[in-house]
Write a protein that holds these residues in place. Structure first.
Motif, PDB file in Angstrom:
ATOM      1  N   UNK A  69      28.926  29.103  66.841  1.00 38.29           N
ATOM      2  CA  UNK A  69      29.652  30.218  66.198  1.00 38.29           C
ATOM      3  C   UNK A  69      31.246  29.257  66.666  1.00 38.29           C
ATOM      4  N   UNK A  70      31.815  29.185  67.831  1.00 35.75           N
ATOM      5  CA  UNK A  70      33.040  28.430  68.752  1.00 35.75           C
ATOM      6  C   UNK A  70      33.588  27.551  68.412  1.00 35.75           C
ATOM      7  N   UNK A  71      32.160  26.343  68.599  1.00 35.50           N
ATOM      8  CA  UNK A  71      31.789  25.056  68.133  1.00 35.50           C
ATOM      9  C   UNK A  71      31.990  24.564  66.511  1.00 35.50           C
ATOM     10  N   UNK A  72      32.239  25.248  65.789  1.00 30.37           N
ATOM     11  CA  UNK A  72      32.610  25.214  63.992  1.00 30.37           C
ATOM     12  C   UNK A  72      34.162  25.755  64.342  1.00 30.37           C
ATOM     13  N   UNK A  73      34.263  26.653  65.134  1.00 31.27           N
ATOM     14  CA  UNK A  73      36.133  26.820  65.314  1.00 31.27           C
ATOM     15  C   UNK A  73      36.782  25.516  65.441  1.00 31.27           C
ATOM     16  N   UNK A  74      36.000  25.340  66.767  1.00 33.75           N
ATOM     17  CA  UNK A  74      37.385  23.622  67.533  1.00 33.75           C
ATOM     18  C   UNK A  74      37.029  22.240  66.833  1.00 33.75           C
ATOM     19  N   UNK A  75      36.047  23.172  65.440  1.00 34.53           N
ATOM     20  CA  UNK A  75      35.898  21.579  64.989  1.00 34.53           C
ATOM     21  C   UNK A  75      37.231  21.805  63.770  1.00 34.53           C
ATOM     22  N   UNK A  76      37.271  22.953  63.510  1.00 37.32           N
ATOM     23  CA  UNK A  76      38.880  23.134  62.377  1.00 37.32           C
ATOM     24  C   UNK A  76      38.075  24.579  61.361  1.00 37.32           C
ATOM     25  N   UNK A  77      36.927  24.574  61.344  1.00 42.20           N
ATOM     26  CA  UNK A  77      36.082  25.611  59.851  1.00 42.20           C
ATOM     27  C   UNK A  77      37.252  26.963  60.398  1.00 42.20           C
ATOM     28  N   UNK A  78      38.022  28.052  59.355  1.00 46.67           N
ATOM     29  CA  UNK A  78      38.756  28.769  59.980  1.00 46.67           C
ATOM     30  C   UNK A  78      37.352  30.533  59.293  1.00 46.67           C
ATOM     31  N   UNK A  79      36.054  29.974  59.718  1.00 42.40           N
ATOM     32  CA  UNK A  79      35.868  31.488  59.014  1.00 42.40           C
ATOM     33  C   UNK A  79      33.731  31.107  59.540  1.00 42.40           C
ATOM     34  N   UNK A  80      32.964  31.687  59.124  1.00 44.08           N
ATOM     35  CA  UNK A  80      31.606  31.224  59.016  1.00 44.08           C
ATOM     36  C   UNK A  80      31.153  32.894  58.217  1.00 44.08           C
ATOM     37  N   UNK A  81      29.855  31.812  57.703  1.00 51.17           N
ATOM     38  CA  UNK A  81      28.965  33.855  56.893  1.00 51.17           C
ATOM     39  C   UNK A  81      27.783  33.035  57.444  1.00 51.17           C
ATOM     40  N   UNK A  82      26.614  34.086  57.811  1.00 47.84           N
ATOM     41  CA  UNK A  82      25.059  33.945  58.535  1.00 47.84           C
ATOM     42  C   UNK A  82      24.259  33.418  57.606  1.00 47.84           C
ATOM     43  N   UNK A  83      23.974  32.633  57.424  1.00 46.31           N
ATOM     44  CA  UNK A  83      22.662  32.983  56.296  1.00 46.31           C
ATOM     45  C   UNK A  83      21.568  33.857  57.146  1.00 46.31           C
ATOM     46  N   UNK A  84      20.846  34.453  56.702  1.00 45.20           N
ATOM     47  CA  UNK A  84      20.792  34.818  54.569  1.00 45.20           C
ATOM     48  C   UNK A  84      21.944  35.958  54.279  1.00 45.20           C
ATOM     49  N   UNK A  85      22.820  35.436  53.264  1.00 47.04           N
ATOM     50  CA  UNK A  85      23.741  36.129  53.116  1.00 47.04           C
ATOM     51  C   UNK A  85      24.339  37.004  51.631  1.00 47.04           C
ATOM     52  N   UNK A  86      24.158  38.278  51.486  1.00 42.92           N
ATOM     53  CA  UNK A  86      24.023  38.997  50.673  1.00 42.92           C
ATOM     54  C   UNK A  86      25.624  38.365  49.473  1.00 42.92           C
TER      55      UNK A  86
END
Length: 649
Positions: A548-565
């Protein structure tokens, strides 16, 4: 190693320069006291000039030491000799004037006039024995410089009866100091070598930890995603017409799947605890409901074994508390699961009470009538991978991580845990946590999430998802809320779409064949200021914190974990609503710390949102897509084509 020796040498001497200045000042004052003040203005001018010169060079020496220490990491090995030469010249330029001042006059008829200089040399050489020990060459220079000057004075004044004796004593003392310095030097070199070994060990441990994290991230993604799908399909299968034998098969499959998922969760949680990355969130929640829910979940397992389950909550136990309901329920569930697993007859009782005191404590106790434990077993019970004895894992299964994780969770929440047990008479596990009163929160309408209540304007959203079934689900959920949606299958098309169209938001799948969602995000952010403001939300089944931290470092604002409602998707959009020009950054609602929903809950949410017909169509599409992917994997494996195999997975 020479660079490290120089840094240690500079550190030692920089710390001793103030002491050296104090010693010099003392001896100069003593000189004037013993031999009288300078004669005439010429004498004062010479003495003051010598002292000012020495002080200025001493300050410069301190600056040299500071530069060496500050630039320790950037210090080139070829520059070390030049720095050593500079230190020696500077030392020579301020030490010789001081020696001249303290031994003046050079020629004398009495030892008394040189006695102060000899004592000064004794003091300086004794100091340098330890401070200069890191470097042999510098130690010889630092000790040898004042000793040679004193030896020169001794030879020049050999006619004085006492001078040869004190000169000889000085030489013997210098030799003694030198050997002491050698011993200190050997210890210093061993210290530096130990430091090198520790750095190498730390580097190897860090590399091993990164490899472990990568493996756990892969395992989390590759096992958790299909496992949630398996649970969902099993629940649907249970609702169909089955024979009693088939129903038993389904129950067995579900229990085996649950065991596998629990093992995976234990390993992931233990990894987070071990790396210190397991976090505790706090919200207001219903403590009584959490206990009831935990008991309800475990009741079926107890009923299957013919065990009674009971719960007793004392009247003074508050209903609403402030804490982490997910981690607290995980703790209670671990204790209940162990109690049921190790109990063959009788039952399990869950009790809750409030322990009064300066800090009120919530006490939860799980008591069983199971196999019990010896004192020896209890002593190692909360250690990782430990169980009562070797036969436990063979007979009852499990990783031996549950109680270790439970203890870590309780301690992270500021509490303590313990147990009491006797062989054959059952066990009682308890934990106590500080009670925190609920904090004031904005009122919410019953049964509605923040996303459901918020007035979210229609957005133009780009959906990047390589799995066509998942893509269809996301698109349908978004268009149902009147959003305009553009969908693409890969990172390259996503970059092109963002470049050509003004989107309000991007939902980015992370694991895609070819270029990943992380790489795509970096490319979008690098396109300019305009593209750095687009909210990009990661859609990923990998919930490891490092990932998740690597996503933030790449410039992503947030994350939603699959599977999601649907609610989780809408809440993710609400958290990251794009701000209009001139607006300040919108406050984001607090994220729900509860664990990701099960596949059954997700499917029920989709059915409520989009209807039964669409749900059945989606499930059928998923089954077909799974069959297609499985055939692709088999074909790639049969052909030995690794590229196709990776793409299929």
């Amino acid at each position: 190693m020479k660079k490290e020796q120089l840094v240690m040498y500079a550190t030692n001497h920089r710390a001793s320069l103030v002491n050296l200045l104090a010693v010099v000042t003392f001896f100069i004052i003593a000189r004037y006291k013993m031999y009288g003040l300078p004669h005439g203005w010429e004498g004062w001018l010479i003495d003051l000039g010598v002292m000012a010169w020495g002080l200025a060079l001493l300050v410069r020496q301190r600056q040299l030491y500071g530069r060496i220490i500050r630039q320790a990491d950037k210090l080139e090995p070829r520059a070390v000799n030049g720095i050593i030469f500079e230190l020696c010249v500077n030392r020579l330029l301020y030490m010789l004037p001081w020696l001249w001042l303290l031994f003046m006059p050079f020629y004398s008829q009495y030892l008394y006039e040189h006695l102060l200089g000899y004592i000064f040399v004794f003091s300086v050489t004794a100091t340098y024995a330890s401070a200069s020990a890191a470097m042999l060459g510098m130690m010889i220079f630092d000790i040898g410089l004042p000793v040679l000057y004193a030896a020169g004075v001794t030879l020049a004044n050999w006619h004085v009866q006492e001078t040869p004796y004190i000169g000889g004593a000085l030489v013997l003392f210098a030799v003694y100091v030198f050997f002491i310095g050698l011993k200190i030097r050997n210890s210093t070199l061993q210290l530096i070598d130990s430091k090198h070994q520790m750095q190498k060990s730390a580097k190897r441990a860090d590399e091993a930890n990164r490899a472990k994290s990568s493996f756990l991230a892969l395992m989390s993604h590759e096992i958790r995603t299909p496992m949630t799908g398996i649970f969902g399909m099993i629940d649907f299968l249970k609702e169909t017409d089955l024979t009693e034998e088939q129903k038993q098969f389904v129950v067995t499959i579900r229990e085996c799947s649950k065991t596998l998922l629990n093992t995976l969760n234990d390993i992931l949680d233990f990894s987070k605890v071990e790396s210190g990355k397991l976090t505790i969130s706090k919200i207001n929640f219903d403590f009584h409901a959490m206990l009831h829910n935990s008991l309800t979940i475990m009741r079926q397992l107890a009923d299957d074994k013919g065990l009674l389950m009971d719960m007793a909550i004392q009247k003074d136990v508050p209903q609403m508390v402030h804490g982490d309901p997910h981690r607290l329920q995980q703790t209670v569930m671990n204790l209940l699961n162990n109690a049921v697993k190790f109990t063959e007859q009788g039952g399990v009782t869950l009790r809750a009470s409030l322990v009064k005191g300066a800090v009120p404590m919530l006490r939860v106790e799980v008591k069983d009538t199971g196999i019990g434990m010896t004192r020896e077993s209890m002593n190692r019970l909360f250690s990782a991978f430990a169980q009562g004895d070797d036969s436990i894992s063979r007979r009852y299964g499990g990783t031996g991580l549950g109680l270790s994780i439970t203890k870590s969770l309780v301690e992270l929440m500021g509490g303590r845990i313990g147990c009491a047990s006797e062989p054959g008479k059952g066990s009682a596990f308890w934990f106590e946590l500080p009670y925190e009163k609920p904090v004031a929160e904005a009122a919410a309408k019953p049964g509605k999430t923040a996303a459901a209540q918020a007035d979210i304007p229609p957005l133009h959203i780009l959906v990047v998802e390589d799995n066509l079934i998942n893509q269809q689900i996301v698109v349908r959920l978004l268009t149902h809320k009147k959003h305009e949606v553009t969908a693409v299958n890969n990172a390259e098309d996503a970059i092109a779409a963002v470049k050509n169209t003004d989107f309000d938001m991007v939902l980015m799948d992370v694991n895609m064949p070819g270029k990943s969602g992380i790489d795509a995000t970096r490319s979008i952010r690098a396109m300019g200021k305009k593209y750095r403001r687009i909210p990009i939300i990661a859609l990923t089944a990998n919930i490891m914190e490092e990932y998740v931290e690597s996503c933030r470092e790449a410039g992503m604002n947030d994350h939603i974990a699959k599977p999601f409602s649907p609610e989780e998707l809408y809440e993710g959009i609400l958290r990251n609503l794009p701000k209009k020009d001139g607006e300040g950054k919108a406050a984001k609602p607090a994220r729900n710390p509860q664990a990701a929903k099960t596949m059954e809950e997700v499917l029920n949410s989709i059915r409520e949102e989009l209807g039964q017909d669409y749900l059945m169509q989606m499930v059928g599409g998923n089954i077909k897509e799974s069959a297609r992917l499985m055939n692709a994997v088999k074909a790639a494996h049969k052909d030995g084509d690794m590229d196709k195999l990776v793409a299929a997975v």
